[in-house]
Each structure stands twice: as C-alpha cells, then as structure tokens.
Enzyme design. Structure first.
Site, PDB file in Angstrom:
ATOM      1  N   GLU A  62      43.609  48.360  47.479  1.00  0.00           N
ATOM      2  CA  GLU A  62      44.106  48.389  46.104  1.00  0.00           C
ATOM      3  C   GLU A  62      43.999  49.808  45.529  1.00  0.00           C
ATOM      4  OE1 GLU A  62      43.288  46.239  41.787  1.00  0.00           O
ATOM      5  OE2 GLU A  62      41.631  46.370  43.215  1.00  0.00           O
ATOM      6  N   CYS A  72      42.815  41.895  44.183  1.00  0.00           N
ATOM      7  CA  CYS A  72      41.454  41.997  43.676  1.00  0.00           C
ATOM      8  C   CYS A  72      41.042  40.888  42.710  1.00  0.00           C
ATOM      9  CB  CYS A  72      41.256  43.385  43.071  1.00  0.00           C
ATOM     10  SG  CYS A  72      39.510  43.854  42.919  1.00  0.00           S
ATOM     11  N   LYS A 111      50.000  42.588  40.172  1.00  0.00           N
ATOM     12  CA  LYS A 111      48.735  41.919  39.877  1.00  0.00           C
ATOM     13  C   LYS A 111      48.849  41.118  38.583  1.00  0.00           C
ATOM     14  CE  LYS A 111      43.795  43.080  39.559  1.00  0.00           C
ATOM     15  NZ  LYS A 111      42.871  44.229  39.610  1.00  0.00           N
TER      16      LYS A 111
END
Length: 186
Positions: free
Chosen positions: A52, A158, A123
């Site tokens: 990431e 994440c 995300k």
C-alpha cells in the site's frame, strides 16, 4: 475476461513484496520495487503484489498532493511495462490517484501480462485516528472483485480489513482469493 471453472488452474505462484518506505525518494523506491518485482518473476511468480502507498509512503500526508497521479500517468505506464517485461500479473500496490473529479484516492490497479489494466479498486474505508488519510483522500465506492485466469479475485486495501461486511459483499462473487495490500507502522 471470464474464467470458466474448468479452465482455472489449481495453483498460482504469488509473490508479495515487502519493502521499507523510508526517506528514499519516489524514484529510489520505484527502482527498488522494480528490482523486487524482477526477482519475484525470475523465481517463478505469476502474480506479484506490491504494498500500500509504497511510492509516497502512507504517513507522508504532506506529499500526497505532489505525488498524486492520474490513472494514465507515468506511474501506471511504468508498472504496465514491468508486467509486460516479466509476463506477469501485477497488483500495483496502491498509489495516490488524482481522480478525474480532482479528488485524491488510495488506488490499486491490476495489470495483465499484456500491459492492459484489468482492474481498479479505490480504498473504501479510510483510516482515521492519528492519520490524515480520511481528511485528504476520498473513499472508493465499495467492495470489488475482478475476473482473473485464476477465478474471481477480491480486492481490499489495509484498513478495509477491519470491516467484515466489505468481505461479505464479495462472497456472492465467490472469489478464489482476496488480495489485500497494506502499510502497517512498525
């Protein structure tokens, strides 16, 4: 591309790249990532996954705007060339994308061995707490899967990991695997 279950391989060699996101420049980290991708491909990886926000560094909030790139920017062109050069599927890890709407996103691309970008995921769940991610970046539009030669693949980044409904929403696509890149502090 839709994979017929009879054509889906039983195995795929996946390499996950870990690298320090230190005070090195974006160019130095890109050079390091390129060498690690080549090493993974030479060792037989068919699918390589980068971390990431490795080009910028997750906590480099003051630099997000300066390093943000459009989807068809130099960053994407560079990583597309890596996939072609090594004949691999490349999960680019995430980068700060400057969307067509002018907003910034934490975005992952998947690049086919032909260099074609076959998937994009932004995300969904942005980290708060001592982070400025939620104030600087816009959230994506929810769970995402893509059709690969290895069957459907789920995507997450994440902090998405902390939200079970994100993964429940992908279950109807019956992913054969879920790829999740992350940047965790020491």
């Amino acid at each position: 591309m839709t994979a017929d279950t009879n054509d889906v391989p039983d195995q795929v060699a996946v390499a996950t790249i870990q690298m320090a996101v230190d005070s090195a420049s974006v160019q130095e980290r890109t050079h390091r990532a390129k060498a690690l991708v080549a090493e993974a491909a030479d060792a037989g990886a068919q699918l390589v996954v980068l971390p990431e926000l490795w080009p910028a560094g997750f906590f480099a909030f003051d630099h997000y705007d300066a390093v943000a790139e459009p989807l068809e920017g130099a960053f994407t062109r560079e990583l597309r060339s890596w996939a072609v050069e090594h004949g691999i599927w490349l999960h680019t890890g995430s980068f700060v994308e400057r969307g067509a709407d002018g907003r910034l996103y934490n975005t992952v691309l998947v690049v086919a061995p032909t260099g074609e970008v076959t998937s994009r995921y932004r995300k969904t769940h942005l980290f708060g707490y001592a982070s400025r991610e939620a104030s600087l970046l816009a959230p994506g539009d929810g769970p995402h899967t893509w059709e690969s030669p290895y069957g459907p693949v789920g995507m997450a980044i994440c902090y998405d990991l902390r939200f079970p409904r994100h993964f429940d929403a992908m279950r109807c696509q019956a992913p054969s695997m879920i790829l999740l890149c992350a940047s965790w502090p020491a």
